[in-house]
Design a protein around this motif. Structure first.
Motif, mmCIF file in Angstrom:
data_model
loop_
_atom_site.group_PDB
_atom_site.id
_atom_site.type_symbol
_atom_site.label_atom_id
_atom_site.label_comp_id
_atom_site.label_asym_id
_atom_site.label_seq_id
_atom_site.Cartn_x
_atom_site.Cartn_y
_atom_site.Cartn_z
ATOM 1 N N ILE A 86 1.690 -11.975 -0.727
ATOM 2 C CA ILE A 86 0.984 -10.981 0.090
ATOM 3 C C ILE A 86 0.828 -9.700 -0.718
ATOM 4 O O ILE A 86 1.776 -9.253 -1.387
ATOM 5 C CB ILE A 86 1.705 -10.722 1.438
ATOM 6 C CG1 ILE A 86 0.834 -9.853 2.361
ATOM 7 C CG2 ILE A 86 3.095 -10.117 1.247
ATOM 8 C CD1 ILE A 86 1.327 -9.790 3.801
ATOM 9 N N GLY A 87 -0.377 -9.140 -0.675
ATOM 10 C CA GLY A 87 -0.639 -7.885 -1.359
ATOM 11 C C GLY A 87 -0.709 -6.760 -0.340
ATOM 12 O O GLY A 87 -1.559 -6.786 0.550
ATOM 13 N N LEU A 88 0.186 -5.808 -0.464
ATOM 14 C CA LEU A 88 0.175 -4.629 0.413
ATOM 15 C C LEU A 88 -0.288 -3.428 -0.411
ATOM 16 O O LEU A 88 -0.067 -3.389 -1.623
ATOM 17 C CB LEU A 88 1.579 -4.368 0.973
ATOM 18 C CG LEU A 88 2.179 -5.479 1.827
ATOM 19 C CD1 LEU A 88 3.643 -5.180 2.140
ATOM 20 C CD2 LEU A 88 1.379 -5.668 3.122
ATOM 21 N N PRO A 89 -0.925 -2.440 0.214
ATOM 22 C CA PRO A 89 -1.397 -1.275 -0.544
ATOM 23 C C PRO A 89 -0.228 -0.562 -1.238
ATOM 24 O O PRO A 89 0.773 -0.236 -0.590
ATOM 25 C CB PRO A 89 -2.021 -0.382 0.530
ATOM 26 C CG PRO A 89 -2.299 -1.283 1.694
ATOM 27 C CD PRO A 89 -1.249 -2.348 1.642
ATOM 28 N N ALA A 90 -0.379 -0.350 -2.533
ATOM 29 C CA ALA A 90 0.689 0.317 -3.279
ATOM 30 C C ALA A 90 0.976 1.701 -2.702
ATOM 31 O O ALA A 90 2.122 2.174 -2.721
ATOM 32 C CB ALA A 90 0.298 0.427 -4.756
ATOM 33 N N SER A 95 9.163 -1.023 0.048
ATOM 34 C CA SER A 95 10.118 -1.776 -0.758
ATOM 35 C C SER A 95 10.946 -2.669 0.155
ATOM 36 O O SER A 95 11.350 -2.283 1.255
ATOM 37 C CB SER A 95 11.015 -0.835 -1.563
ATOM 38 O OG SER A 95 11.612 0.108 -0.708
ATOM 39 N N MET A 96 11.176 -3.875 -0.322
ATOM 40 C CA MET A 96 11.861 -4.868 0.494
ATOM 41 C C MET A 96 13.347 -4.545 0.605
ATOM 42 O O MET A 96 13.993 -4.219 -0.380
ATOM 43 C CB MET A 96 11.658 -6.259 -0.113
ATOM 44 C CG MET A 96 12.161 -7.374 0.765
ATOM 45 S SD MET A 96 11.700 -9.007 0.126
ATOM 46 C CE MET A 96 12.856 -9.192 -1.228
ATOM 47 N N SER A 141 4.993 5.565 3.117
ATOM 48 C CA SER A 141 3.769 6.054 3.768
ATOM 49 C C SER A 141 3.149 4.941 4.607
ATOM 50 O O SER A 141 2.122 4.365 4.229
ATOM 51 C CB SER A 141 2.762 6.525 2.712
ATOM 52 O OG SER A 141 3.337 7.500 1.881
ATOM 53 N N PRO A 142 3.780 4.634 5.734
ATOM 54 C CA PRO A 142 3.300 3.490 6.520
ATOM 55 C C PRO A 142 1.865 3.658 7.013
ATOM 56 O O PRO A 142 1.191 2.668 7.293
ATOM 57 C CB PRO A 142 4.296 3.414 7.684
ATOM 58 C CG PRO A 142 5.003 4.716 7.704
ATOM 59 C CD PRO A 142 4.971 5.252 6.308
ATOM 60 N N ASN A 143 1.388 4.910 7.076
ATOM 61 C CA ASN A 143 -0.010 5.098 7.504
ATOM 62 C C ASN A 143 -1.004 4.591 6.461
ATOM 63 O O ASN A 143 -2.200 4.499 6.732
ATOM 64 C CB ASN A 143 -0.280 6.571 7.851
ATOM 65 C CG ASN A 143 -0.007 7.491 6.674
ATOM 66 O OD1 ASN A 143 0.770 7.141 5.775
ATOM 67 N ND2 ASN A 143 -0.643 8.642 6.661
ATOM 68 N N ALA A 148 -3.997 -6.145 4.004
ATOM 69 C CA ALA A 148 -3.044 -7.092 3.423
ATOM 70 C C ALA A 148 -3.845 -8.246 2.844
ATOM 71 O O ALA A 148 -4.740 -8.779 3.503
ATOM 72 C CB ALA A 148 -2.076 -7.602 4.481
ATOM 73 N N GLN A 149 -3.526 -8.588 1.603
ATOM 74 C CA GLN A 149 -4.202 -9.729 0.977
ATOM 75 C C GLN A 149 -3.268 -10.928 1.007
ATOM 76 O O GLN A 149 -2.146 -10.869 0.491
ATOM 77 C CB GLN A 149 -4.580 -9.402 -0.470
ATOM 78 C CG GLN A 149 -5.274 -10.591 -1.145
ATOM 79 C CD GLN A 149 -5.700 -10.295 -2.568
ATOM 80 O OE1 GLN A 149 -5.208 -9.365 -3.179
ATOM 81 N NE2 GLN A 149 -6.608 -11.099 -3.090
ATOM 82 N N ILE A 150 -3.737 -11.999 1.600
ATOM 83 C CA ILE A 150 -2.929 -13.217 1.718
ATOM 84 C C ILE A 150 -3.194 -14.100 0.498
ATOM 85 O O ILE A 150 -4.320 -14.540 0.267
ATOM 86 C CB ILE A 150 -3.276 -13.980 3.014
ATOM 87 C CG1 ILE A 150 -3.136 -13.042 4.236
ATOM 88 C CG2 ILE A 150 -2.389 -15.213 3.153
ATOM 89 C CD1 ILE A 150 -1.764 -12.458 4.445
ATOM 90 N N ARG A 151 -2.151 -14.322 -0.301
ATOM 91 C CA ARG A 151 -2.297 -15.093 -1.553
ATOM 92 C C ARG A 151 -1.686 -16.489 -1.455
ATOM 93 O O ARG A 151 -1.518 -17.161 -2.482
ATOM 94 C CB ARG A 151 -1.622 -14.328 -2.694
ATOM 95 C CG ARG A 151 -2.221 -12.953 -2.922
ATOM 96 C CD ARG A 151 -1.425 -12.180 -3.965
ATOM 97 N NE ARG A 151 -2.017 -10.862 -4.167
ATOM 98 C CZ ARG A 151 -1.314 -9.770 -4.434
ATOM 99 N NH1 ARG A 151 0.015 -9.840 -4.543
ATOM 100 N NH2 ARG A 151 -1.913 -8.610 -4.595
ATOM 101 N N LEU A 152 -1.339 -16.884 -0.240
ATOM 102 C CA LEU A 152 -0.724 -18.209 -0.076
ATOM 103 C C LEU A 152 -1.637 -19.318 -0.584
ATOM 104 O O LEU A 152 -1.177 -20.332 -1.099
ATOM 105 C CB LEU A 152 -0.404 -18.453 1.408
ATOM 106 C CG LEU A 152 0.730 -17.609 1.987
ATOM 107 C CD1 LEU A 152 0.720 -17.706 3.513
ATOM 108 C CD2 LEU A 152 2.076 -18.053 1.440
#
Ligand SMILES: [Zn+2]
Length: 186
Positions: A86-90, A95-96, A141-143, A148-152
């Protein structure tokens, strides 16, 4: 690292309460289809992904052979890195803080059952299996979480569609495929 905030516990409880098996297309066991849920509250983001054993491992049942167990370990190791699928906006600065993989047997008419434990014998583990992965993130910065890019699809080519449910933002469900893998978060 481990998230132990009250928010984290509340969100986990909300996610665990979500499954309404069989009747809900988000929770049906359907080869070629996977489910992703994103739940955001304040700075915490919880992502849950579920796919079938067939699509992720090429094996429908609980891995029994050494080869099948190795494949499961390999997939769980790859999935540990959320950027793998999954690609989230940088700019969101997420962070996980926690990663939790699990396997669930699926029984016709009853849907997915509780988590399997290694070494335990299951009546029904010869039928089907779902793989679940749960991630917790802290986002600066949750805003900025606007897509989200799904790379599955890149890693599990038998996947044809992924149902993405977004909650905690404006609630929405979007279906994405290999040709349109990006979800816009409202
Ligand atoms: Zn199956």
């Amino acid at each position: 690292m481990r998230s132990s905030t009250k928010t984290g516990i509340a969100l986990t409880a909300a996610l665990l309460a979500l499954p309404v098996y069989a009747q809900n297309p988000l929770n049906s066991h359907s080869h070629g289809s996977a489910t992703v849920q994103l739940v955001q509250r304040d700075q915490e983001l919880v992502i849950y992904v579920r796919a079938t054993g067939i699509d992720m491992l090429g094996v429908g049942h609980l891995p029994t052979t050494t080869e099948e167990q190795a494949k499961l370990s390999q997939v769980q190791g790859s999935m540990r890195n959320p950027g793998y699928w999954i690609g989230l906006p940088a700019a969101a600065g997420c962070s996980m803080t926690r990663y939790y993989p699990s396997q669930h047997p699926v029984v016709a008419g009853r849907g997915a059952l509780q988590e399997m434990s290694p070494g335990k014998v299951y009546e029904s583990n010869g039928e089907h299996m779902d793989l679940n992965f749960t991630y917790h993130f802290q986002c600066n910065s949750p805003n900025q979480l606007n897509s989200a890019q799904i790379r599955l699809f890149e890693h599990f080519p038998s996947l044809q569609s992924v149902n993405v449910k977004i909650a905690g933002f404006n609630q929405t469900v979007v279906t994405v495929g290999p040709d349109n893998p990006v979800v816009q978060i409202p």
